[in-house]
Design a protein around this motif. Structure first.
Motif, PDB file in Angstrom:
ATOM      1  N   PHE A 134       0.838  -1.198   0.000  1.00 36.85           N
ATOM      2  CA  PHE A 134       0.000   0.000   0.000  1.00 36.85           C
ATOM      3  C   PHE A 134       0.872   1.247   0.000  1.00 36.85           C
ATOM      4  O   PHE A 134       0.651   2.185  -0.773  1.00 36.85           O
ATOM      5  CB  PHE A 134      -0.933  -0.006   1.221  1.00 36.85           C
ATOM      6  CG  PHE A 134      -1.716   1.273   1.355  1.00 36.85           C
ATOM      7  CD1 PHE A 134      -2.816   1.520   0.550  1.00 36.85           C
ATOM      8  CD2 PHE A 134      -1.331   2.233   2.274  1.00 36.85           C
ATOM      9  CE1 PHE A 134      -3.530   2.699   0.662  1.00 36.85           C
ATOM     10  CE2 PHE A 134      -2.037   3.427   2.397  1.00 36.85           C
ATOM     11  CZ  PHE A 134      -3.139   3.656   1.590  1.00 36.85           C
ATOM     12  N   ALA A 135       1.892   1.279   0.867  1.00 36.94           N
ATOM     13  CA  ALA A 135       2.782   2.446   0.950  1.00 36.94           C
ATOM     14  C   ALA A 135       3.521   2.660  -0.369  1.00 36.94           C
ATOM     15  O   ALA A 135       3.689   3.798  -0.818  1.00 36.94           O
ATOM     16  CB  ALA A 135       3.772   2.274   2.105  1.00 36.94           C
ATOM     17  N   ALA A 136       3.956   1.579  -1.006  1.00 38.50           N
ATOM     18  CA  ALA A 136       4.651   1.687  -2.289  1.00 38.50           C
ATOM     19  C   ALA A 136       3.716   2.258  -3.359  1.00 38.50           C
ATOM     20  O   ALA A 136       4.114   3.123  -4.147  1.00 38.50           O
ATOM     21  CB  ALA A 136       5.189   0.323  -2.717  1.00 38.50           C
ATOM     22  N   ASN A 137       2.477   1.796  -3.391  1.00 34.11           N
ATOM     23  CA  ASN A 137       1.508   2.342  -4.347  1.00 34.11           C
ATOM     24  C   ASN A 137       1.248   3.818  -4.091  1.00 34.11           C
ATOM     25  O   ASN A 137       1.130   4.606  -5.038  1.00 34.11           O
ATOM     26  CB  ASN A 137       0.184   1.571  -4.282  1.00 34.11           C
ATOM     27  CG  ASN A 137       0.160   0.396  -5.233  1.00 34.11           C
ATOM     28  OD1 ASN A 137       0.835   0.408  -6.256  1.00 34.11           O
ATOM     29  ND2 ASN A 137      -0.602  -0.614  -4.893  1.00 34.11           N
ATOM     30  N   GLU A 138       1.154   4.192  -2.815  1.00 37.39           N
ATOM     31  CA  GLU A 138       0.949   5.601  -2.466  1.00 37.39           C
ATOM     32  C   GLU A 138       2.116   6.453  -2.981  1.00 37.39           C
ATOM     33  O   GLU A 138       1.909   7.524  -3.536  1.00 37.39           O
ATOM     34  CB  GLU A 138       0.812   5.764  -0.946  1.00 37.39           C
ATOM     35  CG  GLU A 138      -0.491   5.254  -0.396  1.00 37.39           C
ATOM     36  CD  GLU A 138      -1.676   6.091  -0.857  1.00 37.39           C
ATOM     37  OE1 GLU A 138      -1.669   7.315  -0.652  1.00 37.39           O
ATOM     38  OE2 GLU A 138      -2.602   5.504  -1.442  1.00 37.39           O
ATOM     39  N   LEU A 139       3.341   5.964  -2.794  1.00 37.11           N
ATOM     40  CA  LEU A 139       4.510   6.702  -3.269  1.00 37.11           C
ATOM     41  C   LEU A 139       4.472   6.833  -4.785  1.00 37.11           C
ATOM     42  O   LEU A 139       4.682   7.918  -5.329  1.00 37.11           O
ATOM     43  CB  LEU A 139       5.809   6.031  -2.834  1.00 37.11           C
ATOM     44  CG  LEU A 139       7.067   6.656  -3.458  1.00 37.11           C
ATOM     45  CD1 LEU A 139       7.324   8.038  -2.887  1.00 37.11           C
ATOM     46  CD2 LEU A 139       8.267   5.773  -3.290  1.00 37.11           C
ATOM     47  N   LEU A 140       4.189   5.744  -5.486  1.00 40.75           N
ATOM     48  CA  LEU A 140       4.180   5.780  -6.949  1.00 40.75           C
ATOM     49  C   LEU A 140       3.101   6.727  -7.474  1.00 40.75           C
ATOM     50  O   LEU A 140       3.309   7.397  -8.476  1.00 40.75           O
ATOM     51  CB  LEU A 140       4.018   4.370  -7.516  1.00 40.75           C
ATOM     52  CG  LEU A 140       5.240   3.471  -7.287  1.00 40.75           C
ATOM     53  CD1 LEU A 140       4.928   2.019  -7.632  1.00 40.75           C
ATOM     54  CD2 LEU A 140       6.452   3.968  -8.046  1.00 40.75           C
ATOM     55  N   SER A 141       1.983   6.816  -6.780  1.00 42.20           N
ATOM     56  CA  SER A 141       0.953   7.796  -7.156  1.00 42.20           C
ATOM     57  C   SER A 141       1.445   9.211  -6.887  1.00 42.20           C
ATOM     58  O   SER A 141       1.228  10.118  -7.685  1.00 42.20           O
ATOM     59  CB  SER A 141      -0.328   7.549  -6.366  1.00 42.20           C
ATOM     60  OG  SER A 141      -0.904   6.333  -6.735  1.00 42.20           O
TER      61      SER A 141
END
Length: 142
Positions: free
Chosen positions: A9-16
């Protein structure tokens, strides 16, 4: 983030959050989880090969989904910016590919004028981490 299960989830948030920016600076104490977070980011980008810290090689190259190149740097062991220049760091930074940089303060004078800083701090619980992100533009203040 309260545990490692939150990493995707944190990785997806960063990529967004980063949008089209491709220079990502990871700040944090030794063992704060910079490489662990980078592994999660690479997994979200479709990297199939093992992701590990390039402590001795200085840079690892990974291939994400669709052939996208991702460069992972660890500058902890360099003594000066000349070492980074010798390995062609400016070409990597200007390649347009995602550059994930651990210990960016070691090469502060070589960093592009814009990107995203990610700060990782230990939280209250053993696996808990506080991850903050900010866009920097017009110069890096080290």
């Amino acid at each position: 983030m309260s545990s490692k299960q939150d990493l995707p989830f944190a990785a997806n948030e960063l990529l967004s959050f980063i949008g089209q920016k491709n220079i990502i600076l990871f700040e944090g104490e030794m063992a704060a989880g910079k490489t662990t977070f980078i592994k999660a980011i690479c997994a979200q980008k479709g990297v199939q090969e093992p992701v590990s810290s390039p402590t001795f090689s200085l840079v690892n190259e990974y291939e994400g989904a669709g052939g996208e190149l991702i460069y992972h740097f660890d500058f902890y062991r360099i003594d000066n910016e000349a070492e980074a220049l010798d390995m062609g760091v400016l070409e990597y930074f200007s390649s347009g590919h995602l550059c994930l940089i651990e210990w960016p303060s070691k090469v502060a004078g070589l960093l592009p004028d814009e990107g995203v800083e990610v700060s990782i701090e230990n939280g209250e619980a053993e696996e808990a981490r506080i991850i903050s992100m900010r866009v920097y533009d017009g110069g890096h203040d080290g």
